[in-house]
Design an enzyme around this catalytic site. Structure first.
Site, PDB file in Angstrom:
ATOM      1  N   HIS A 151       6.117  61.298 -82.751  1.00 21.11           N
ATOM      2  CA  HIS A 151       5.515  61.771 -82.724  1.00 21.11           C
ATOM      3  C   HIS A 151       3.593  60.871 -81.769  1.00 21.11           C
ATOM      4  O   HIS A 151       2.792  62.498 -81.030  1.00 21.11           O
ATOM      5  CB  HIS A 151       4.860  63.328 -83.605  1.00 21.11           C
ATOM      6  N   SER A 272      -6.451  54.009 -55.220  1.00 18.79           N
ATOM      7  CA  SER A 272      -6.065  55.543 -54.910  1.00 18.79           C
ATOM      8  C   SER A 272      -6.634  55.878 -53.232  1.00 18.79           C
ATOM      9  O   SER A 272      -7.434  55.032 -53.196  1.00 18.79           O
ATOM     10  CB  SER A 272      -7.073  56.283 -56.107  1.00 18.79           C
ATOM     11  N   LYS A 278      -9.486  53.382 -59.150  1.00 17.03           N
ATOM     12  CA  LYS A 278      -8.294  53.641 -59.307  1.00 17.03           C
ATOM     13  C   LYS A 278      -7.458  52.130 -59.558  1.00 17.03           C
ATOM     14  O   LYS A 278      -7.125  51.795 -58.616  1.00 17.03           O
ATOM     15  CB  LYS A 278      -7.300  55.064 -59.223  1.00 17.03           C
ATOM     16  N   GLU A 285       5.696  54.877 -63.745  1.00 18.98           N
ATOM     17  CA  GLU A 285       5.969  56.651 -63.383  1.00 18.98           C
ATOM     18  C   GLU A 285       7.542  56.940 -62.594  1.00 18.98           C
ATOM     19  O   GLU A 285       7.782  57.986 -63.198  1.00 18.98           O
ATOM     20  CB  GLU A 285       5.330  56.871 -62.608  1.00 18.98           C
TER      21      GLU A 285
END
Ligand code: ARG
Length: 452
Positions: A151, A272, A278, A285
């Site tokens: 979980h 970024s 970043k 992803e």
């Protein structure tokens, strides 16, 4: 076409053509045609000179396609017609004899079967590389402690090597699945004709041998109506892509400041345009984001095939884009996953800190009571209350006094303290397949055997 008086409507051509995508089947189509022609000559259905001219013509056609200078006609419906049309321009009557004892239905099925078989072999090879990479990564982090999760809540401590090997077994099953796809693609459709067989004494086994098929389809109707092997590829690919999405998703999580467990190499990250700090794990992803496309291809083809009456129906032309997109997506994802994992760095301290969370020893404390004769369910309740008390009072489990402990059980003494102080609750997972070093050694041995 002699049967028709009027030309085809532009809209009909637009919906009917498959040339824009099926041209990538040209190597398989040409191989299939040459094998077919050799058989026709061997069975004296065409002459040796015909065969010679067909073969020479095909060399020329292949050259033009390889070089990208092949000129397609407006009337070329698909790559198969285009190749035969061009062959006939080059080889004349001999070219026009190629289609004897053959239909586009068994011709297309053969090209797609060959293609699918080869791509399944490519997927297997790429998976073998990925497995090797994961094995090495796991081996290099055999004894790095980290929390295991259920979980997405910290559950029990494990070694990173154990966690990574979980992916090894997943991808190993994918590897086996693609081997089954190769088996499903090992039967030759060619020779089935349009659906009923050919009016000639052909030698299908000869064609199968030339093309590397193990057997010939036993039923001509099944042969031209069958796309099971594509479904099998797509199914294996969808499962594999799902696995890739899971490892991708974990790397995304682990790369966050909040976890801080891992960092992908600069080569597999983006910055970024606005925020200079970043470093984004885009490849991970996209492993997550691309997986549904592969599943979509599988559901597309199931949808296409569902309810189709025997035998060939033009619907089946829709097999190709689904297959090609899945092939391209999967092969890219496998390569990218391997490349990304080769350069990933894990942060031992951050993982160890998280694994040192004493709450992860809750089961171990319960098992301590079990060893003293407390039934497991009762022990579970005792430790649950103990944890609740610690949380409420803001204390670590090891900070509870003897007096506090005695409120829950009179059996929580020195061994309770020893358990919490030496953090030995990873090494106690000695069951087969568990995370202790000894169990893990045995697992590495099994994994090594799979690699060989
Ligand atoms: N391009 C078609 C396909 O891929 C060729 C099949 C042709 N057969 C036919 N009867 N029109 O399915």
């Amino acid at each position: 076409m002699a049967r028709f008086e009027d030309p085809q409507d532009a809209l009909f051509k637009a919906i009917n053509t498959s040339l824009s995508y099926d041209r990538r089947l040209y190597p398989e189509d040409i191989e299939g045609s040459i094998a077919h022609a050799e058989m026709l000559a061997a069975k004296h259905i065409i002459t040796a000179e015909d065969l010679e001219q067909i073969k020479n013509g095909m060399v020329q056609v292949k050259k033009e396609l390889d070089a990208g200078v092949f000129v397609f006609n407006d009337d070329d419906e698909d790559i198969h017609m285009a190749i035969e049309r061009r062959l006939t321009e080059i080889a004349g009557d001999a070219g026009a004899k190629l289609h004897t004892a053959r239909s586009r239905n068994d011709q297309v099925a053969t090209a797609v079967t060959l293609f699918t078989k080869r791509r399944a072999q490519v997927a297997s090879a790429k998976l073998a590389k990925l497995l090797d990479t994961i094995y090495k990564l796991a081996d290099a982090h055999r004894d790095w402690a980290m929390p295991g999760y259920t979980h997405l809540q910290r559950a029990q401590s494990v070694y990173l090597g154990h966690h990574l090997l979980a992916y090894f077994w997943m991808f190993n099953r994918d590897h086996e699945r693609f081997a089954q796809v190769v088996e499903a693609s090992n039967t030759l459709p060619l020779g089935a004709g349009a659906l009923a067989g050919a009016n000639f004494e052909t030698d299908r086994h000869m064609v199968a041998d030339r093309l590397g098929f193990e057997s010939v389809a036993p039923n001509s109707m099944d042969a031209v109506a069958n796309r099971d092997f594509v479904l099998d590829y797509l199914s294996a690919a969808a499962t594999c892509a799902t696995h890739l999405s899971r490892i991708g998703a974990e790397i995304v999580l682990w790369s966050s400041e909040e976890f801080g467990f891992a960092e992908v190499s600069d080569g597999f990250a983006s910055g970024s345009s606005l925020m200079p700090q970043k470093k984004n794990p885009d490849a991970a992803e996209l492993l997550r984001g691309k997986a549904p496309r592969v599943l979509a291809s599988l559901t597309t083809l199931h949808g296409v095939m569902h309810g189709l009456p025997l035998t060939y129906n033009k619907d089946m032309q829709e097999d190709k884009e689904a297959l090609f997109d899945a092939v391209d997506t999967l092969e890219l994802c496998l390569d990218a996953a391997t490349g990304m994992l080769e350069g990933i760095v894990f942060h031992r301290e951050r993982m160890a800190d998280a694994a040192g969370d004493q709450m992860l020893a809750a089961v171990d404390i319960a098992d301590l009571l079990v060893r003293k004769g407390v039934p497991f369910r009762e022990a579970h309740g005792i430790v649950g209350s103990l944890v609740r008390y610690a949380v409420d009072t803001g204390k670590q489990l090891s900070e509870l006094t003897d007096a506090e402990l005695s409120k829950f059980s009179d059996q929580l003494g020195d061994d309770y303290r020893a358990l919490l102080s030496d953090g030995g609750w990873i090494e106690s997972k000695v069951s087969r397949g568990g995370t202790s070093s000894t169990s893990l050694d045995a697992q590495f041995k099994l994994a090594r055997a799979q690699l060989r």
